[in-house]
Design a protein around this motif. Sequence first.
Motif, PDB file in Angstrom:
ATOM      1  N   HIS A   1      45.602  33.627  45.759  1.00  0.00           N
ATOM      2  CA  HIS A   1      44.941  34.541  46.696  1.00  0.00           C
ATOM      3  C   HIS A   1      45.764  34.834  47.946  1.00  0.00           C
ATOM      4  O   HIS A   1      45.570  35.837  48.606  1.00  0.00           O
ATOM      5  CB  HIS A   1      43.591  33.962  47.128  1.00  0.00           C
ATOM      6  CG  HIS A   1      42.685  33.630  45.991  1.00  0.00           C
ATOM      7  ND1 HIS A   1      42.412  34.523  44.988  1.00  0.00           N
ATOM      8  CD2 HIS A   1      41.992  32.485  45.690  1.00  0.00           C
ATOM      9  CE1 HIS A   1      41.579  33.959  44.122  1.00  0.00           C
ATOM     10  NE2 HIS A   1      41.326  32.720  44.518  1.00  0.00           N
ATOM     11  N   ARG A   2      46.633  33.900  48.320  1.00  0.00           N
ATOM     12  CA  ARG A   2      47.384  33.985  49.591  1.00  0.00           C
ATOM     13  C   ARG A   2      46.437  34.088  50.776  1.00  0.00           C
ATOM     14  O   ARG A   2      46.709  34.670  51.804  1.00  0.00           O
ATOM     15  CB  ARG A   2      48.386  35.141  49.555  1.00  0.00           C
ATOM     16  CG  ARG A   2      49.382  34.887  48.421  1.00  0.00           C
ATOM     17  CD  ARG A   2      50.326  35.994  48.125  1.00  0.00           C
ATOM     18  NE  ARG A   2      50.780  35.863  46.737  1.00  0.00           N
ATOM     19  CZ  ARG A   2      51.710  35.012  46.309  1.00  0.00           C
ATOM     20  NH1 ARG A   2      52.297  34.181  47.159  1.00  0.00           N
ATOM     21  NH2 ARG A   2      52.050  34.946  45.039  1.00  0.00           N
ATOM     22  N   GLN A   3      45.282  33.519  50.602  1.00  0.00           N
ATOM     23  CA  GLN A   3      44.283  33.352  51.659  1.00  0.00           C
ATOM     24  C   GLN A   3      43.365  32.223  51.162  1.00  0.00           C
ATOM     25  O   GLN A   3      43.421  31.874  49.980  1.00  0.00           O
ATOM     26  CB  GLN A   3      43.519  34.653  51.924  1.00  0.00           C
ATOM     27  CG  GLN A   3      42.792  35.212  50.696  1.00  0.00           C
ATOM     28  CD  GLN A   3      42.027  36.498  51.005  1.00  0.00           C
ATOM     29  OE1 GLN A   3      42.522  37.375  51.711  1.00  0.00           O
ATOM     30  NE2 GLN A   3      40.808  36.589  50.484  1.00  0.00           N
ATOM     31  N   PRO A   4      42.539  31.633  52.040  1.00  0.00           N
ATOM     32  CA  PRO A   4      41.786  30.445  51.601  1.00  0.00           C
ATOM     33  C   PRO A   4      40.853  30.686  50.425  1.00  0.00           C
ATOM     34  O   PRO A   4      40.647  29.800  49.600  1.00  0.00           O
ATOM     35  CB  PRO A   4      41.002  30.036  52.850  1.00  0.00           C
ATOM     36  CG  PRO A   4      41.799  30.577  53.994  1.00  0.00           C
ATOM     37  CD  PRO A   4      42.405  31.865  53.499  1.00  0.00           C
ATOM     38  N   ARG A   5      40.267  31.888  50.335  1.00  0.00           N
ATOM     39  CA  ARG A   5      39.278  32.118  49.287  1.00  0.00           C
ATOM     40  C   ARG A   5      39.570  33.408  48.533  1.00  0.00           C
ATOM     41  O   ARG A   5      40.306  34.262  49.010  1.00  0.00           O
ATOM     42  CB  ARG A   5      37.874  32.208  49.902  1.00  0.00           C
ATOM     43  CG  ARG A   5      37.433  30.942  50.575  1.00  0.00           C
ATOM     44  CD  ARG A   5      35.949  30.999  50.892  1.00  0.00           C
ATOM     45  NE  ARG A   5      35.623  31.992  51.886  1.00  0.00           N
ATOM     46  CZ  ARG A   5      35.555  31.751  53.184  1.00  0.00           C
ATOM     47  NH1 ARG A   5      35.794  30.519  53.623  1.00  0.00           N
ATOM     48  NH2 ARG A   5      35.249  32.697  54.028  1.00  0.00           N
ATOM     49  N   ALA A   6      38.944  33.539  47.362  1.00  0.00           N
ATOM     50  CA  ALA A   6      39.127  34.736  46.544  1.00  0.00           C
ATOM     51  C   ALA A   6      38.756  35.984  47.339  1.00  0.00           C
ATOM     52  O   ALA A   6      37.778  35.987  48.089  1.00  0.00           O
ATOM     53  CB  ALA A   6      38.282  34.651  45.273  1.00  0.00           C
ATOM     54  N   ILE A   7      39.536  37.024  47.138  1.00  0.00           N
ATOM     55  CA  ILE A   7      39.322  38.294  47.832  1.00  0.00           C
ATOM     56  C   ILE A   7      37.938  38.848  47.469  1.00  0.00           C
ATOM     57  O   ILE A   7      37.534  38.808  46.307  1.00  0.00           O
ATOM     58  CB  ILE A   7      40.412  39.301  47.402  1.00  0.00           C
ATOM     59  CG1 ILE A   7      41.780  38.764  47.801  1.00  0.00           C
ATOM     60  CG2 ILE A   7      40.175  40.680  47.998  1.00  0.00           C
ATOM     61  CD1 ILE A   7      42.917  39.256  46.926  1.00  0.00           C
TER      62      ILE A   7
ATOM     63  N   SER B   1      41.241  45.078  38.321  1.00  0.00           N
ATOM     64  CA  SER B   1      40.799  45.329  39.692  1.00  0.00           C
ATOM     65  C   SER B   1      40.046  44.173  40.334  1.00  0.00           C
ATOM     66  O   SER B   1      40.290  43.832  41.485  1.00  0.00           O
ATOM     67  CB  SER B   1      39.974  46.618  39.761  1.00  0.00           C
ATOM     68  OG  SER B   1      39.230  46.816  38.585  1.00  0.00           O
ATOM     69  N   ILE B   2      39.127  43.536  39.602  1.00  0.00           N
ATOM     70  CA  ILE B   2      38.373  42.418  40.221  1.00  0.00           C
ATOM     71  C   ILE B   2      39.170  41.131  40.234  1.00  0.00           C
ATOM     72  O   ILE B   2      38.991  40.281  41.101  1.00  0.00           O
ATOM     73  CB  ILE B   2      37.029  42.194  39.487  1.00  0.00           C
ATOM     74  CG1 ILE B   2      36.041  43.261  39.906  1.00  0.00           C
ATOM     75  CG2 ILE B   2      36.455  40.827  39.829  1.00  0.00           C
ATOM     76  CD1 ILE B   2      34.620  42.844  39.851  1.00  0.00           C
ATOM     77  N   HIS B   3      40.019  40.949  39.247  1.00  0.00           N
ATOM     78  CA  HIS B   3      40.759  39.683  39.143  1.00  0.00           C
ATOM     79  C   HIS B   3      42.268  39.887  39.342  1.00  0.00           C
ATOM     80  O   HIS B   3      43.060  39.392  38.544  1.00  0.00           O
ATOM     81  CB  HIS B   3      40.557  39.055  37.766  1.00  0.00           C
ATOM     82  CG  HIS B   3      39.123  38.895  37.358  1.00  0.00           C
ATOM     83  ND1 HIS B   3      38.237  38.103  38.052  1.00  0.00           N
ATOM     84  CD2 HIS B   3      38.427  39.394  36.315  1.00  0.00           C
ATOM     85  CE1 HIS B   3      37.040  38.141  37.444  1.00  0.00           C
ATOM     86  NE2 HIS B   3      37.133  38.925  36.394  1.00  0.00           N
ATOM     87  N   PRO B   4      42.693  40.601  40.376  1.00  0.00           N
ATOM     88  CA  PRO B   4      44.120  40.925  40.478  1.00  0.00           C
ATOM     89  C   PRO B   4      44.997  39.666  40.524  1.00  0.00           C
ATOM     90  O   PRO B   4      46.032  39.610  39.867  1.00  0.00           O
ATOM     91  CB  PRO B   4      44.219  41.721  41.787  1.00  0.00           C
ATOM     92  CG  PRO B   4      43.002  41.338  42.576  1.00  0.00           C
ATOM     93  CD  PRO B   4      41.941  41.059  41.558  1.00  0.00           C
ATOM     94  N   ALA B   5      44.547  38.653  41.283  1.00  0.00           N
ATOM     95  CA  ALA B   5      45.394  37.471  41.456  1.00  0.00           C
ATOM     96  C   ALA B   5      45.187  36.457  40.346  1.00  0.00           C
ATOM     97  O   ALA B   5      46.131  35.778  39.926  1.00  0.00           O
ATOM     98  CB  ALA B   5      45.102  36.830  42.811  1.00  0.00           C
ATOM     99  N   THR B   6      43.950  36.319  39.854  1.00  0.00           N
ATOM    100  CA  THR B   6      43.660  35.221  38.932  1.00  0.00           C
ATOM    101  C   THR B   6      44.090  35.491  37.489  1.00  0.00           C
ATOM    102  O   THR B   6      44.773  34.681  36.878  1.00  0.00           O
ATOM    103  CB  THR B   6      42.160  34.876  38.955  1.00  0.00           C
ATOM    104  OG1 THR B   6      41.415  36.094  38.964  1.00  0.00           O
ATOM    105  CG2 THR B   6      41.803  34.050  40.166  1.00  0.00           C
ATOM    106  N   ILE B   7      43.650  36.632  36.924  1.00  0.00           N
ATOM    107  CA  ILE B   7      44.011  36.890  35.526  1.00  0.00           C
ATOM    108  C   ILE B   7      44.434  38.333  35.268  1.00  0.00           C
ATOM    109  O   ILE B   7      44.612  38.729  34.123  1.00  0.00           O
ATOM    110  CB  ILE B   7      42.858  36.560  34.540  1.00  0.00           C
ATOM    111  CG1 ILE B   7      41.530  37.056  35.076  1.00  0.00           C
ATOM    112  CG2 ILE B   7      42.839  35.105  34.173  1.00  0.00           C
ATOM    113  CD1 ILE B   7      40.386  36.984  34.076  1.00  0.00           C
ATOM    114  N   GLY B   8      44.599  39.119  36.343  1.00  0.00           N
ATOM    115  CA  GLY B   8      44.971  40.524  36.164  1.00  0.00           C
ATOM    116  C   GLY B   8      46.170  40.683  35.243  1.00  0.00           C
ATOM    117  O   GLY B   8      46.193  41.557  34.383  1.00  0.00           O
ATOM    118  N   LYS B   9      47.150  39.811  35.408  1.00  0.00           N
ATOM    119  CA  LYS B   9      48.390  39.974  34.641  1.00  0.00           C
ATOM    120  C   LYS B   9      48.325  39.386  33.244  1.00  0.00           C
ATOM    121  O   LYS B   9      49.223  39.604  32.436  1.00  0.00           O
ATOM    122  CB  LYS B   9      49.555  39.351  35.410  1.00  0.00           C
ATOM    123  CG  LYS B   9      49.879  40.119  36.679  1.00  0.00           C
ATOM    124  CD  LYS B   9      51.152  39.589  37.322  1.00  0.00           C
ATOM    125  CE  LYS B   9      51.385  40.241  38.677  1.00  0.00           C
ATOM    126  NZ  LYS B   9      50.358  39.804  39.680  1.00  0.00           N
TER     127      LYS B   9
END
Lengths: 117, 421
Positions: A93-99, B217-225
Amino acid sequence: MSGHSEGLLPPGFEDLLEFVPHWVGSTAQERWDIRARSSMDDIRRFYTVMLARSEAILAHVGQFPLDALPEPVLRLFRLQLALAQAAMAVELHRQPRAINSPFPHSVRIVRTAEPTA
Amino acid sequence: MNEMTELAGICTSDLTRSAGLGTGPVSCEPYRSPEYFEREREQLFKRAWLTVGRIEQVPEKGSFFTKTIEIWNTPIVVVRTSDDKVQAFYNVCPHRGNQVVLEERGRASRFMCNYHNWVFRNDGRLFGIPDEANFFDVDKKACGLRPIATEVWEGWIFINHQAVPEVGLTEFLGEFGRRFSGISWENTETSLYFEAHLDANWKVLADAFSETYHIPSIHPATIGKTFASQVNPHSRPLDALFWGPHRQFSTFGNPEYAPPEDAMVEKMAYANRDTGNVLGAADTAGMSRYLDHPAINPKQSRYWALDIAVAFPTLHINLSPGGFWSHRFWPISVNRTRWEAEFHVPRPTTAHECLQQELYVARIAEILLEDVTNTERTQRGIEARAFDTMQLQDGEVQIRHNLHHVDRWVNAASVSEALNG
Ligand code: FES
Ligand SMILES: [Fe+2]
C-alpha cells in the motif's frame, strides 16, 4: 529500555527490545490491528530492522518445537510474524492501510492455523 | 497477432447470450426492496438447500457446533450423532423454548438444557425430565429436539427449512453436483476463517466475489497484477458454465507474475515456494491429485488462475492451484449481511512456514477488506435511488445469472418449478 525488559527476548536479540511494547500481538487479528493503527514512520523502521534480523530469528525459533516455545522465544516469534503485517504497508500500500478502506471496520480474522496462537 | 485476437483465443466471449440471459440493464429493486427481501426469505431461503459448514467441523461421534441462521430467525445445532449421522436440529428446548446447547462447539453424548435440566441424547431423543411425575402425561416421543432436514455433499453440510424438502440435495445440485463430486479436497482439517457484518444486501456481497472486472481497480496493490496483464488488462474471465441456478466461472491469471523487486518480505517468505500462484499457501506436490480433477480448469488454460464454483444461492467454492476456500453469505435484512470466508490451508510445521502463512493471511485480509467494505458504499448508492437499473458487461454474467435465478425462485409456486420451470 531499562532493566525491566531483561529476559523479554532471548539473549542476542536485545536490539529488538524497543519493539516489544508496541509490536507483539498474540493473534493475526491483533497483529493486523497493531499495524493498521501505526504510523508509516514506525512501520518503516520496524520493517527495516526486522527484515535484516529475520534469518537469525527464524534460525533461533527453529531450535524449539513450535507448540512449546519458551516465553521469550514466543515473543521474538510474534515480532517476526508482525513483519508480515508491516510488509503489507511497506511493500503493497505504501501507506499504513489499504487505499479507500475504512478503519475501524468489522472484518475479523477469527481463526488461523498458526500453531502458537 | 494483435492483442484483441490473442485475447479472443484465451477468453470465451458472449457468455451472457450463450447462457440464454438478456443483455439489458437489470433492476436495482432486488437489492433494496424490503418486500422483495421478504419474498426471498420465504420463497428462496426457506426452500433452497443452504450450506452451514463442512463435516470436518464434526469429526467424531458427539461432535457438534451451534449457529444462528438469521434468515430463519433460528438457532441451530449440528451434531454427528452416536450413530455417526450428521444431523442439524433446532437448538430449542421443547419444554419452554430455551436454547439447549450454549457452547459454540464441543463433543457430548447428551445435551442438557440449563433452564430446567431436561436432557436429550445427541440424536435428539428426549432422555429425561426432572420431576417428570409432576407433569401431565408428557408425550416424551414428541419432545425430542426438532430435526432439520440435513444432507451432505462432498463434505459440505446442507440444511433445508422445509420439514420434508420438496427436492432432495442431489436433485437440487443436479449436474453441478455431479461435476464437482470426487474432488480430492485438500487441507480440510485446518483453515483460516474470516467474518464480517456488512451494511449491504447479501447479493451485493455475492456480486463482489462474482466478477474479476473490479480487480485491477479495487485491488491495485494486492492482486491487480496477478489477475490482469497486458493482453488482458481488464481481467476478463476465461469462461463461465451454467447448470440451472448453479455455475462455474474460470478466472484469468497472469502467468508472468513475479513479486516486485522491492517486495523483500514476499521474496524471503516464498524463497522456497514451488507453487506458481502467489495466493497459494501450500506447495504443489500434494495438490496434483486435487488439480487433476476434470472440473478444475476445464479449458486446461495456461492462463487459469482459479475457478469459482457456485452452489446457488450462497456457497461460493473457490478452487485455486494452492487449494480451496469458500465464501458464504447470510442475509440478515435487506441491507445487512453476515459474510464468512474460510480458506483451507495446511497447518504450518516450521517457523518459516508460519511466516509464509502469516504473510498469506495478511494479504488475504487486505484483499477481503477491499472487497467487503466496498459493498457498503455500493449499497448506499443503490439505496440513493439515483438509478433504477445497473449496467452489466459480459464478464459480470454471474451477477445476471444469480439475479435471474433468485427472481425465478421468489416467483415460483414450487421448488421444481423454480429449478426446471
Ligand atoms: S426450557 Fe429447557 S428445560 Fe425448561
Ligand atoms: Fe475482489
